[in-house]
Write an enzyme that holds these catalytic residues in place. Structure first.
Site, mmCIF file in Angstrom:
data_model
loop_
_atom_site.group_PDB
_atom_site.id
_atom_site.type_symbol
_atom_site.label_atom_id
_atom_site.label_comp_id
_atom_site.label_asym_id
_atom_site.label_seq_id
_atom_site.Cartn_x
_atom_site.Cartn_y
_atom_site.Cartn_z
ATOM 1 N N TYR A 1 0.896 -1.088 -0.132
ATOM 2 C CA TYR A 1 -0.043 -0.028 0.044
ATOM 3 C C TYR A 1 0.831 1.310 -0.062
ATOM 4 O O TYR A 1 1.883 1.562 0.794
ATOM 5 C CB TYR A 1 -0.917 -0.027 1.131
ATOM 6 N N HIS B 1 -3.961 16.174 -2.583
ATOM 7 C CA HIS B 1 -4.676 16.174 -1.172
ATOM 8 C C HIS B 1 -4.198 17.645 -0.622
ATOM 9 O O HIS B 1 -4.717 17.996 0.417
ATOM 10 C CB HIS B 1 -3.826 15.238 -0.211
ATOM 11 N N ASN C 1 0.824 11.618 6.100
ATOM 12 C CA ASN C 1 0.112 10.581 6.913
ATOM 13 C C ASN C 1 0.426 10.529 8.480
ATOM 14 O O ASN C 1 1.208 9.652 8.844
ATOM 15 C CB ASN C 1 0.028 9.328 6.392
ATOM 16 N N TYR D 1 -20.720 29.858 45.818
ATOM 17 C CA TYR D 1 -20.050 28.847 45.254
ATOM 18 C C TYR D 1 -18.871 29.251 44.443
ATOM 19 O O TYR D 1 -17.700 28.743 44.329
ATOM 20 C CB TYR D 1 -20.830 27.860 44.256
ATOM 21 N N ARG E 1 -16.085 30.102 47.074
ATOM 22 C CA ARG E 1 -15.402 28.951 47.742
ATOM 23 C C ARG E 1 -15.182 27.517 47.204
ATOM 24 O O ARG E 1 -14.264 26.844 47.519
ATOM 25 C CB ARG E 1 -16.037 28.532 49.165
ATOM 26 N N PHE F 1 -2.284 6.507 12.653
ATOM 27 C CA PHE F 1 -2.683 7.719 12.230
ATOM 28 C C PHE F 1 -4.099 8.377 12.704
ATOM 29 O O PHE F 1 -4.224 9.712 12.516
ATOM 30 C CB PHE F 1 -2.756 7.976 10.519
ATOM 31 N N GLU G 1 -12.293 5.012 4.609
ATOM 32 C CA GLU G 1 -12.141 5.733 5.796
ATOM 33 C C GLU G 1 -13.414 6.136 6.364
ATOM 34 O O GLU G 1 -13.994 7.420 6.096
ATOM 35 C CB GLU G 1 -11.171 7.030 5.357
#
Length: 512
Positions: free
Chosen positions: A54, A84, A197, A283, A286, A331, A417
């Protein structure tokens, strides 16, 4: 100027800060080059054997089963980077991009990516020549890592794409390389994929956020103490024995800070033995250590996650020392996305409780005899009324930003994906939450200072005196209304900077 040496064992969070925000130069240790060369030799052997792997001899994502002929594999890597680099929007800040590039060098240096040393050296050259790629804010889903942002960085190595100019404008990368005396590189098999990646953008933003949050959480104790002092609050809820019986470490540290900050104060002395004094504070007063302390503990968890990621191999596929090349899911940004979302929730609440103290300081019915809106002449003058409006609006925005991004997965790449982390979005909005927290604490700082000034002639604590002195030029003395925005900007600069904390610590010792 310092030098960060990239070794095959990785780098530290301080190294990232020194390069992202400082002037540190970067160099590769000889052992790093050796580790990368060894890894590359394995990839070259796979190519020679003709085995399908791959990203080396196949396409990417849903195209993983598409064989690529040997003579087109370099073209494959270049095409990958170009396709990309598909982000849109405003450019990411310089510090984020520099952190991202350094972390990609770190990942390649671990010797599991199968790239030549000159690929990492090309990224180092960009850092050392202060060439910052133009990386759009939208494009990453946090799996397979920060693909689009890293591709925009890698594209500059090819002499393509854009870089940030001196004034933040967009310039052609080719011109920037030429001006620096650098040449574009040619990618070999696997190298384009190895450049993009990874979780480097998410991790870079998270490391920057960790540093900022640590300062802000300490300053939240300071502003809480100022507000409590100005409202004639009690120091008793911060006694150490009360926090020893609920042993959260962050809570104990925050309580110890606030208790120490309230000592040596004539303002506190003025009501300590007053039987008419309120039995219990609200509140928001404290419970300050319980909220800020929980945020501190959250920050410790996030530090642990980031430290693990700094020594992680987050490429795909990875080259193992025994010669295997295996696909992984390392990844995936879920660990970083969860951590960023968790820290955003904590930081949002630190700001929310600070705003509640500001509201009390300004309300004449609850501030224990301070004038309305901290104005000596309320009515004609509005004092800090609208500063609290601003704080309230920021709290509302932080609550929206605290909604987790990491639960919002969308499938991509033809369902290959089919689960993504949204870690980039989680880290990006975390930085916005922390920027907003800076503004919220600045409003509390100003309100606390104004409240202490109005308690005169009573002398405040050393921390109070330091805060009054730090804001003296911008805030002046209580009086008629002034143009408030510059005062708030000055308070924000004081809150964000190191000088006020240093001045306080000279008086009371280091804050936990």
């Amino acid at each position: 100027m310092t030098t960060v040496i990239i070794q095959p064992t990785g780098i530290t969070a301080d190294d990232v800060l020194a390069v992202a925000r400082g002037t540190a130069t970067v160099t590769l240790d000889p052992a790093t080059r050796d580790a990368m060369a060894t890894s590359r030799a394995i990839v070259d052997g796979i190519e020679a054997a003709g085995r399908p792997v791959y990203g080396v001899s196949t396409g990417f994502g849903a195209l993983a089963n598409t064989f690529v002929a040997p003579e087109r594999r370099a073209e494959l890597q270049h095409a990958l980077i170009r396709s990309h680099a598909a982000g849109v929007g405003a450019p990411m800040p310089r510090e984020v991009v520099r952190a991202m590039m350094l972390l990609r060098v770190r990942s390649l240096a671990l010797g599991r990516s199968g790239v030549r040393p000159q690929v990492a050296e090309a990224l180092v050259d960009l850092l050392n020549h202060d060439i910052t790629p133009w990386v759009p804010e939208h494009g990453s889903l946090g799996a397979s890592g920060d693909l689009a942002p890293l591709a925009h960085c890698a594209l500059v190595l090819l002499g393509e794409g854009w870089v940030l100019g001196p004034a933040g404008e967009r310039q052609d990368a080719a011109d920037a390389l030429t001006a620096a005396g650098l040449k574009p590189i040619e990618l070999a098999a696997k190298e384009g994929l190895a450049l993009i990646n990874g979780t480097d953008g998410m991790l870079g933003m998270l490391l920057l956020a960790i540093h900022d949050a640590a300062h802000l959480f300490a300053m939240a104790d300071v502003t809480a103490a100022l507000a409590i002092e100005a409202m004639l609050g009690s120091e008793r809820p911060f006694l150490p024995e009360l926090h020893a019986i609920r042993p959260h470490p962050g809570q104990a540290a925050s309580a110890a800070n606030i208790h120490r900050l309230l000592q040596d104060s004539r303002v506190m002395d003025s009501h300590r033995d007053d039987l008419a004094h309120a039995v219990q504070d609200a509140y928001s007063m404290r419970c300050a250590p319980q909220v800020a302390g929980a945020a501190r503990d959250t920050l410790d968890f996030v530090r642990t996650v980031a430290a693990r990621e700094l020594v992680s191999v987050v490429d795909n596929p990875v080259v193992l020392p025994d010669g295997r090349v295996e696909s992984t899911g390392n990844f995936h940004g879920a660990p970083l996305g969860f951590a960023a979302d968790f820290l955003a929730i904590a930081a949002a609440e630190v700001g929310a409780i600070a705003e509640r103290r500001v509201d009390r300081l300004l309300d004449v019915t609850r501030s224990r005899e301070l004038p309305a809106f901290l104005s000596p002449d309320a009515g004609v003058n509005s004092g800090l009324m609208i500063a609290q409006y601003t704080a309230a609006g920021i709290v509302a925005e932080n609550r929206r930003l605290a909604a987790p991004a990491s639960v919002d997965s969308l499938p991509t790449s033809g369902m290959q994906e089919d689960h993504v982390s949204m870690g980039w979005a989680a880290a990006k909005k975390l930085r916005t939450v922390l920027d907003n927290l800076t503004s919220l604490l600045a409003v509390e700082l100003l309100a606390g200072v104004r409240g202490l000034q109005l308690r005169a002639p009573l002398v405040p604590s050393p921390a109070g005196r330091a805060a009054v002195a730090a804001l003296a030029t911008a805030a002046g003395e209580p009086g008629p209304d002034v143009f408030l925005a510059p005062v708030l900007e000055a308070a924000r600069a004081v809150l964000a900077g190191p000088e006020l904390r240093a001045a306080i610590e000279r008086e009371v010792g280091p804050l936990g």
